[in-house]
Design an enzyme around this catalytic site. Structure first.
Site, PDB file in Angstrom:
ATOM      1  N   HIS A   1       0.806  -1.213   0.000  1.00  0.00           N
ATOM      2  CA  HIS A   1       0.000   0.000   0.000  1.00  0.00           C
ATOM      3  C   HIS A   1       0.841   1.265   0.000  1.00  0.00           C
ATOM      4  O   HIS A   1       0.379   2.307  -0.473  1.00  0.00           O
ATOM      5  CB  HIS A   1      -0.956   0.010   1.207  1.00  0.00           C
ATOM      6  CG  HIS A   1      -2.149  -0.874   1.035  1.00  0.00           C
ATOM      7  ND1 HIS A   1      -2.120  -2.223   1.308  1.00  0.00           N
ATOM      8  CD2 HIS A   1      -3.409  -0.604   0.609  1.00  0.00           C
ATOM      9  CE1 HIS A   1      -3.309  -2.740   1.064  1.00  0.00           C
ATOM     10  NE2 HIS A   1      -4.112  -1.788   0.642  1.00  0.00           N
ATOM     11  N   GLY A   2       2.031   1.212   0.550  1.00  0.00           N
ATOM     12  CA  GLY A   2       2.830   2.422   0.559  1.00  0.00           C
ATOM     13  C   GLY A   2       4.164   2.235   1.249  1.00  0.00           C
ATOM     14  O   GLY A   2       4.314   1.375   2.134  1.00  0.00           O
TER      15      GLY A   2
END
Length: 478
Positions: free
Chosen positions: A323-324
């Site tokens: 996701h990041g």
């Protein structure tokens, strides 16, 4: 190009009209050109990344199919993995790795200055790299024959409805559809448009409106009391659900208009009564991707208990990192893994002590939702210190529900607008299960029940209450 933009409102009907007017042999090339244009609207140069990933994996699959020599096949697979994961490493994780390595150097007094790269993260890179990786892995394991048409494979990688934020489709499901001759079916098109409208309603009326309050509270979190932070956290849970599931509805509806069926990505996740059920309902295409291509190859639950629990932990940590490039996302993933492991280990004891009555099911739902809400703090906050501050305020709120704290709710939003937000949230919570069921009816070729009434109502709600700021979808940053 945003689904909630005037540009897409013009782009999509033109693409669909030309698609049905063209002969069947030309439709793939038309959709491929439209998909590349759709992506180039963000940054023209990054189309080269999609093309590069497409060419490498198309060629690698051909080479794997041309030999039965397993070491050679494995080397071709490593080339695909290295290229695609290398793109992610360079554009998404290079600075994250560099910053953390720099901290290690500084702590050990190592005189080295690592560079900082000012890359603009390519929109949707995590989605299309995972999609094309699934293809090469399926070919390698013999689950799929390689695609012989470069045009069809390129369209599979870049198909514009789901290019930027999924669903992450499998080649065995989507590629055969590109070879089917899609006819103009008014009933199917109406159903697709209805799902698009419902997705836009989620995005414009709920997600973007709630995002204003969430941004104001989280952006000034040190001045916010517990009640304001609780409301902002609940609003964020609804914001990210409506934002992401709204995108998925628009993508699935747009594909259906042209005759293509994409997989469902959400199914009322906040009604889940266990962490396992939550992940069977939330971002289904990603959770099943990690299950099939990471969890099962690691041994799944067919190994000793310690290894099994480690597999769960690793999969969720990787999911968080997907996701990041931020420790908050890793902690978010590990938190969900911990919650899932605890629920699996304690399930029999919990059931033996409390039973399976309606009250226990309600308690299971409440506890699942509570922990999911608390973990969303790590997802929304900008850093670990902010997350810990907010969590401290949330957990101390039951002991600090003063009149001043409640009054602070309105310091971040005008009272009238906040009441309107709450009214819309209540209406959505009541309507979503029914409308979700109506969306499922579209799978069987039906349209919305009471469609002649529901669709104009949704359009009116969008026009009256919609937030028309062309706010990007949250998952575009991943």
């Amino acid at each position: 190009m945003l689904f909630n933009s005037a540009e897409f409102l013009l782009f999509f009907p033109l693409v669909v009209a030309a698609y049905f007017l063209l002969p069947a042999r030309g439709r793939v090339y038309w959709l491929l050109a439209a998909s590349y244009y759709f992506y180039a609207a963000w940054k023209l140069e990054y189309v080269l990344l999609i093309m590069g990933s497409t060419l490498v994996d198309f060629w690698v699959a051909q080479r794997m199919a041309a030999t039965d020599h397993q070491p050679t096949r494995r080397r071709w697979l490593y080339l695909s993995l290295g290229f695609n994961l290398g793109l992610l490493a360079i554009f998404k994780y290079a600075n994250f790795l560099g910053e953390n390595l720099q901290l290690v150097f500084d702590n050990f007094n190592i005189m080295a200055e690592l560079p900082h790269w000012d890359f603009l993260l390519p929109v949707g890179i995590s989605f299309y790299t995972f999609q094309t990786l699934a293809y090469t892995l399926d070919v390698y394991h013999g689950r799929l024959q390689p695609e012989r048409s470069l045009a069809h494979f390129a369209l599979y990688v870049s198909f514009f409805p789901q290019l930027v934020a999924g669903p992450i489709e499998r080649a065995g499901r989507l590629l055969p559809q590109f070879r089917q001759k899609m006819s103009f079916d008014a009933q199917r098109i109406i159903g697709g448009v209805q799902q698009i409208i419902w997705g836009l309603c989620k995005k414009l009326v709920i997600a973007d409106r709630l995002g204003v309050y969430v941004g104001q509270v989280y952006g000034n979190y040190e001045a916010a009391d517990g009640p304001a932070l609780w409301l902002a956290t609940i609003f964020f849970a609804l914001q990210i659900y409506c934002d992401f599931s709204g995108y998925s509805d628009i993508a699935i509806g747009a594909a259906r208009v042209m005759g293509f069926e994409l997989m469902d990505n959400f199914h009322l996740p906040y009604l889940a009564r266990s962490p396992r059920e939550f992940w069977a309902r939330w971002h289904i295409s990603l959770s099943t991707w990690f299950r099939d291509y990471v969890y099962i190859p690691l041994g799944g639950n067919r190994v000793k208990r310690g290894r099994w629990l480690l597999n769960i932990l690793l999969v969720f940590a990787l999911s968080g990192l997907w996701h990041g490039a931020n420790w908050n996302f890793v902690i978010w993933g590990v938190g969900h893994a911990t919650l899932l492991i605890a629920s699996l280990l304690l399930a029999k004891t919990w059931q033996r002590v409390l039973g399976q009555g309606r009250g226990v099911k309600l308690l299971n739902w409440f506890l699942t939702l509570l922990f999911v809400l608390l973990l969303w703090v790590f997802f929304r906050a900008e850093n670990l210190s902010q997350s810990l501050h907010i969590l401290t305020e949330l957990l101390s709120t039951p002991f600090n529900w003063t009149a001043a704290a409640w009054q602070n709710l309105f310091n971040f939003r005008e009272a009238g607008r906040l009441y309107l937000d709450l009214f819309l949230v209540l209406a959505f919570i009541l309507a979503d299960p029914w409308l979700d069921g109506q969306v499922k009816r579209l799978r069987s070729g039906e349209s919305f029940r009471y469609g002649p009434l529901i669709v104009p109502t949704l359009l009116a709600i969008i026009l009256i209450f919609g937030y028309f700021g062309e706010v990007a979808f949250i998952y575009f940053q991943f």
